[in-house]
Design a protein around this motif. Structure first.
Motif, mmCIF file in Angstrom:
data_model
loop_
_atom_site.group_PDB
_atom_site.id
_atom_site.type_symbol
_atom_site.label_atom_id
_atom_site.label_comp_id
_atom_site.label_asym_id
_atom_site.label_seq_id
_atom_site.Cartn_x
_atom_site.Cartn_y
_atom_site.Cartn_z
ATOM 1 N N ARG A 79 12.180 32.273 44.819
ATOM 2 C CA ARG A 79 11.333 32.198 45.947
ATOM 3 C C ARG A 79 10.124 33.009 45.857
ATOM 4 N NH1 ARG A 79 15.803 33.644 49.227
ATOM 5 N NH2 ARG A 79 14.854 35.639 49.450
ATOM 6 N N GLN A 80 10.187 34.287 45.466
ATOM 7 C CA GLN A 80 9.081 35.152 45.440
ATOM 8 C C GLN A 80 7.928 34.776 44.386
ATOM 9 O OE1 GLN A 80 9.023 37.588 47.818
ATOM 10 N NE2 GLN A 80 7.035 38.216 47.405
ATOM 11 N N SER A 81 8.409 34.088 43.313
ATOM 12 C CA SER A 81 7.506 33.812 41.917
ATOM 13 C C SER A 81 7.121 32.315 42.313
ATOM 14 C CB SER A 81 8.191 34.006 40.562
ATOM 15 O OG SER A 81 9.187 33.225 40.756
ATOM 16 N N MET A 92 5.460 31.866 60.840
ATOM 17 C CA MET A 92 6.435 31.144 59.530
ATOM 18 C C MET A 92 5.609 31.558 58.452
ATOM 19 S SD MET A 92 9.119 29.964 60.810
ATOM 20 C CE MET A 92 9.114 30.867 62.470
ATOM 21 N N ASP A 93 4.365 31.417 58.286
ATOM 22 C CA ASP A 93 3.373 31.775 57.474
ATOM 23 C C ASP A 93 3.706 33.259 56.671
ATOM 24 O OD1 ASP A 93 1.665 30.236 55.459
ATOM 25 O OD2 ASP A 93 0.240 31.797 56.065
ATOM 26 N N ALA A 94 3.522 34.077 57.705
ATOM 27 C CA ALA A 94 3.733 35.517 57.430
ATOM 28 C C ALA A 94 5.230 35.800 56.575
ATOM 29 C CB ALA A 94 3.844 36.197 58.521
ATOM 30 N N GLY A 95 6.096 34.940 56.636
ATOM 31 C CA GLY A 95 7.468 35.261 56.279
ATOM 32 C C GLY A 95 7.346 34.708 54.617
ATOM 33 N N PHE A 96 6.260 33.859 54.250
ATOM 34 C CA PHE A 96 6.279 33.280 53.130
ATOM 35 C C PHE A 96 5.568 34.114 51.828
ATOM 36 C CE2 PHE A 96 4.242 30.310 49.757
ATOM 37 C CZ PHE A 96 5.100 29.791 49.334
ATOM 38 N N PRO A 97 6.047 34.258 50.764
ATOM 39 C CA PRO A 97 7.082 33.729 49.964
ATOM 40 C C PRO A 97 8.375 34.152 49.910
ATOM 41 C CG PRO A 97 5.862 34.873 48.418
ATOM 42 C CD PRO A 97 5.423 35.152 49.799
ATOM 43 N N ALA A 98 8.474 35.437 50.616
ATOM 44 C CA ALA A 98 9.718 36.312 50.562
ATOM 45 C C ALA A 98 10.830 35.233 51.133
ATOM 46 C CB ALA A 98 9.782 37.526 51.511
ATOM 47 N N SER A 99 10.754 34.371 51.985
ATOM 48 C CA SER A 99 11.848 33.464 52.598
ATOM 49 C C SER A 99 10.918 32.120 52.562
ATOM 50 C CB SER A 99 12.348 33.965 53.866
ATOM 51 O OG SER A 99 11.521 34.043 54.702
ATOM 52 N N ARG A 100 11.756 31.239 53.336
ATOM 53 C CA ARG A 100 11.023 29.858 53.451
ATOM 54 C C ARG A 100 11.532 29.509 54.875
ATOM 55 N NH1 ARG A 100 9.477 30.907 49.574
ATOM 56 N NH2 ARG A 100 9.164 29.933 47.450
#
Length: 455
Positions: A98-100, A370-378
């Motif tokens: 996810r993160q990378s 939702m965008d603020a949670g990317f890329p730590a999550s989907r």
């Protein structure tokens, strides 16, 4: 005191020993091996896979090499690895992080398998190379960040460092040679997203294939005594200077040698782009909870992060490859067919008029939360408006196969069966699973990894 980031990374690569790895890390590596082999075998006989293999064979000329292409004979190691990397990525079933924001197994496993055959490596040595490759690829991707991913396909760029690290370990390079190999990797790291905008999805497997080839070449150049850049990450004219607007250099060495990045890898539960999976999970949850089908649906709104729109927002896919990068089509397929699996998402799906019609009623909407949670999550929020007036919603952050919602060894065996059930026998699949989960104690690679066995 390390003189550069590459110096620290080289010290780590040279120090990794299978006997020192935690049991859970060794276990996860075995699952990663199963996942890669399932993906590569799944592509056997697929026209696009054959095209990449034929290209590799033509470039190798008449040379009979020491390494197997999975299901397709032997080539020199660097071309066998190229073909196997493409194979592993063709059907979009390979692992990720996810993160990378990248695929890892497909840039590491082909290197390890090719060089293991050429150099007679043991299972423990292969395991060590896998750990190094996964670590360096993921750490490079985390360093480059989502700003890099906006233009660059991180699997191709960061993946080159993972391939180089795995090759360096396989080749038993010295500390200094390993630093050079990372320098040579950075010089070659490439891969941009323009192919998606231009409808050339078939070019995507070229990115991991070239990353593998470039990474191996980087290690072989270093082995030959050719020095490379020693500050390839942080240097004024290094890779981050042009490709990473906001580099996170600390990601390259944070807890290096204590926390193994392979433990963070996720496995795919669907044969589609990873930027569709959270939305599929959320929609499936609504379907199960409310017992709805396509016949009940008036419209679907997917509130998502920007990259889900950029990467998987193809509104009118014309072939299976494009359909896998269409949230609209994938959600419509799930609702129409009741499930989206490795077995039922096949070439003919793009001709399904009912799926196509419903896909026109699926919209993707950018959502800042939702965008603020990317890329730590989907993260996503699916809103289904029904013909009877009901409005049904479901949020989701972690996909089936993420570390927070993991797939077990039994799940991975089932995935292997779904992906290879028409090709490999039950006994061959069991041999593959047993070999992978006991890799540390295996003497070498085995023929059943590469060729179809009768029993």
């Amino acid at each position: 005191m390390p003189s550069s980031i590459s110096d620290s990374l080289a010290g780590y690569i040279c120090s990794v020993r299978a006997a020192d790895l935690p049991e859970e890390v060794t276990r996860k590596a075995g699952l990663c091996a199963i996942d890669y082999l399932a993906a590569a075998w799944n592509a056997h006989g697929v026209e696009l896979s054959t095209a990449y293999t034929d290209y590799a064979a033509s470039m190798a000329g008449k040379t009979i090499g020491a390494a197997h292409v999975i299901g397709d004979g032997q080539l020199p190691p660097i071309w066998a690895a190229f073909a196997n990397a493409a194979k592993g990525h063709v059907t979009e079933t390979d692992d990720g992080h996810r993160q990378s924001i990248m695929h890892i197994g497909v840039v590491v496993m082909p290197v390890v398998l090719a060089l293991a055959q050429e150099r007679g490596l043991s299972g423990a040595e292969m395991l060590e190379a896998m750990i190094c490759g996964y670590d360096l690829a993921i750490r490079a991707g985390e360093c480059f960040g989502p700003e890099h991913y906006a233009t660059f396909h991180t699997t191709g760029t960061a993946g080159t460092f993972g391939a180089a690290a795995a090759a360096a370990k396989c080749c038993k390079l010295t500390h200094e040679q390993t630093v050079w190999a990372l320098g040579h990797a950075g010089t070659q790291a490439a891969g941009v997203w323009q192919f998606l905008q231009d409808g050339a999805v078939r070019a995507k497997p070229f990115h991991p294939a070239k990353a593998v080839q470039n990474g191996m070449q980087a290690a072989l150049l270093a082995e030959a005594g050719i020095a490379g850049a020693t500050r390839i990450f942080e240097g004024d004219k290094g890779i981050c200077a042009f490709a990473a607007p906001k580099p996170r250099f600390e990601a390259l060495t944070d807890r290096l040698g204590e926390h193994f990045k392979i433990s963070e890898v996720n496995f795919k539960a669907y044969p589609t782009c990873g930027q569709t999976h959270s939305m599929l999970d959320a929609t499936a949850a609504i379907m199960e909870r409310e017992s709805i089908t396509a016949a009940d649906v008036k419209s679907v709104e997917a509130n998502v992060y920007q990259r889900a729109i950029d990467i998987a927002g193809i509104a009118e896919p014309v072939n299976l490859e494009q359909a896998k990068f269409s949230n609209q089509f994938c959600l419509a397929f799930l609702l129409t067919r009741g499930a989206l699996t490795f077995a039922n998402f096949t070439e003919d799906v793009v001709e399904d008029a009912a799926v196509r019609e419903l896909s026109h009623r699926v919209s993707l909407k950018f959502d800042a939360e939702m965008d603020a949670g990317f890329p730590a999550s989907r993260p996503c929020r699916i809103v289904v408006r029904c013909k009877d007036g009901r409005v049904l919603s479901q949020e989701n952050r972690f996909r089936k196969g993420d570390p927070e919602n993991p797939m077990s060894a039994e799940d991975m065996q089932e995935k292997l069966e779904q992906l290879t059930g028409s090709l490999l026998s039950p006994s061959q699949r069991q041999n593959i699973v047993s070999w992978a989960l006991d890799l540390e104690h295996r003497a070498a690679v085995e023929p059943f990894l590469f060729t179809i066995c009768d029993s």
